[in-house]
Write an enzyme that holds these catalytic residues in place. Sequence first.
Site, PDB file in Angstrom:
ATOM      1  N   SER A  73       0.791  -1.234   0.000  1.00 32.92           N
ATOM      2  CA  SER A  73       0.000   0.000   0.000  1.00 32.92           C
ATOM      3  C   SER A  73       0.823   1.283   0.000  1.00 32.92           C
ATOM      4  CB  SER A  73      -0.945  -0.001   1.196  1.00 32.92           C
ATOM      5  OG  SER A  73      -0.216  -0.186   2.391  1.00 32.92           O
ATOM      6  N   HIS A 123      -5.572  -3.950  -1.792  1.00 36.39           N
ATOM      7  CA  HIS A 123      -5.356  -2.909  -2.800  1.00 36.39           C
ATOM      8  C   HIS A 123      -5.356  -3.455  -4.229  1.00 36.39           C
ATOM      9  CE1 HIS A 123      -4.720   0.757  -0.466  1.00 36.39           C
ATOM     10  NE2 HIS A 123      -4.176  -0.011   0.465  1.00 36.39           N
ATOM     11  N   LYS A 168     -12.450  -0.689   0.001  1.00 33.32           N
ATOM     12  CA  LYS A 168     -11.627   0.161  -0.859  1.00 33.32           C
ATOM     13  C   LYS A 168     -12.308   0.317  -2.220  1.00 33.32           C
ATOM     14  CE  LYS A 168      -7.544  -0.251   1.875  1.00 33.32           C
ATOM     15  NZ  LYS A 168      -6.719  -1.263   2.518  1.00 33.32           N
TER      16      LYS A 168
HETATM   17  C1  LIG Z   1      -6.726  -1.564   3.900  1.00 36.77           C
HETATM   18  C2  LIG Z   1      -6.193  -2.890   4.148  1.00 36.77           C
HETATM   19  C3  LIG Z   1      -6.822  -3.762   5.033  1.00 36.77           C
HETATM   20  C4  LIG Z   1      -8.000  -3.334   5.851  1.00 36.77           C
HETATM   21  O1  LIG Z   1      -9.167  -3.346   5.120  1.00 36.77           O
HETATM   22  P1  LIG Z   1     -10.489  -2.680   5.739  1.00 36.77           P
HETATM   23  O2  LIG Z   1     -11.589  -3.297   4.999  1.00 36.77           O
HETATM   24  O3  LIG Z   1     -10.358  -1.208   5.544  1.00 36.77           O
HETATM   25  O4  LIG Z   1     -10.489  -3.039   7.195  1.00 36.77           O
HETATM   26  C5  LIG Z   1      -6.320  -5.040   5.175  1.00 36.77           C
HETATM   27  N1  LIG Z   1      -5.233  -5.439   4.492  1.00 36.77           N
HETATM   28  C6  LIG Z   1      -4.585  -4.629   3.638  1.00 36.77           C
HETATM   29  C7  LIG Z   1      -3.396  -5.139   2.893  1.00 36.77           C
HETATM   30  C8  LIG Z   1      -5.039  -3.324   3.446  1.00 36.77           C
HETATM   31  O5  LIG Z   1      -4.396  -2.513   2.587  1.00 36.77           O
END
Ligand SMILES: *Cc1c(COP(=O)(O)O)cnc(C)c1O
Length: 393
Positions: A181, A209, A240
């Site tokens: 990320s 992502h 996301k």
């Molecule tokens: C954003 C993210 C999460 C968390 O996801 P949410 O649905 O916002 O709790 C988990 N793992 C990774 C790799 C992320 O980038």
Amino acid sequence: MSKYPFLDEKIDELKKSGVYRTLPINYGPIDHTIDLNHKLVINLSSNNYLGLATHERIKHAAVRAIDQYGVGAGSVRTIVGNQDLLEHLEIILANFKHEEAVTCFQSGFTCNLGVIPALTDKDDLIISDELNHASIIDGIRLSKAERMVYRHSDMNHLEELLLQHRSSYKNVFIITDGVFSMDGDIAQLPEIVKLAKKYQALTYVDDAHGSGVLGESGRGTVDHFHLNGEVDFIVGTLSKAIGVVGGYLASKQIVKDWLLHRARPLLFSTALPPSAIASTIEAVKILSESDAYTKRLWDNSFYFKEGLKNLGFDIGHSETPITPVMIGEEAKTMAFSKALLAEGVFVSAIVFPTVPQGKGRLRCMLSASHTKEDLDRALEAFELVGKQMNIIV
Ligand SMILES: *Cc1c(COP(=O)(O)O)cnc(C)c1O
């Protein structure tokens, strides 16, 4: 002094090191522009990759679900929180991902927190990429298994660990983000899958992502590499690109059977609300119908990256719409972000401890919702501030 001297100390430390912050307030929907602290600015900082958070069809699906089901699930999944909508979503998602089964969680974070400890035991070993997401790290902390960390995407190091330690454990799990990320680079899944086969290890990819971004119509990193069916556990997020909230594991059916008995967020935390489930069903339908959203996301990303490169910025080695603009020093990075905001562009500064010291960056998050005018205006702001701060000439 507050009532809690131990917190006064910690907050003072934050202030001294210049990282104490107050949160900006968004007064409206999350879109290509946002009303941030009562100022309309171009939003280059959300994970709303496809612009679905404000999509009319998806909004209406939520409203219809509230009319029919009310606003809450009323219970954990394993008691009476298992609504038919949720069962339906899991079937649709499994089809979309070309996997046998999907198990939904309240978020991507709780998914990792629930799945990793449920799958792993004290005779097992978890090998984790050093840049994996905090929720993976916390999930591993809750597991009884041994843990080792390999240098970021260093396949030689991963193989060294497998070679040295495989035989001492019952099961070995290799866990990686699909897309990282902070830098936007993609995990070397073909190599990881090959190593897993060679050493009889299991693979776990958290594709938060990559979901909605990579692969055919956003099916994810595994699909991007044509590895469907080759990765044991695939985590995705609905928070996301899908634009709503929630997380899921795509896997074999037997894994789901076990999670429904042992993944603690499913046993001890209330299930997703019907509105979120209905919205997600609609979002997955929209992605299945058309790749227009992912196409626009990638078009915007290429356009913006080209613009930044032509201006002379260092944009790292991202392979995805995550676009870091490398600045370096922490204070300078924060100042750059502040100056951009004054020009009507919001890009959050990412500094230590989220990234290593001296590797401060502005992380631009592109979206299908951005217009060419948004991107041109943002590039103008980058040029202006970059020249003022002597980062480009
Ligand atoms: C954003 C993210 C999460 C968390 O996801 P949410 O649905 O916002 O709790 C988990 N793992 C990774 C790799 C992320 O980038």
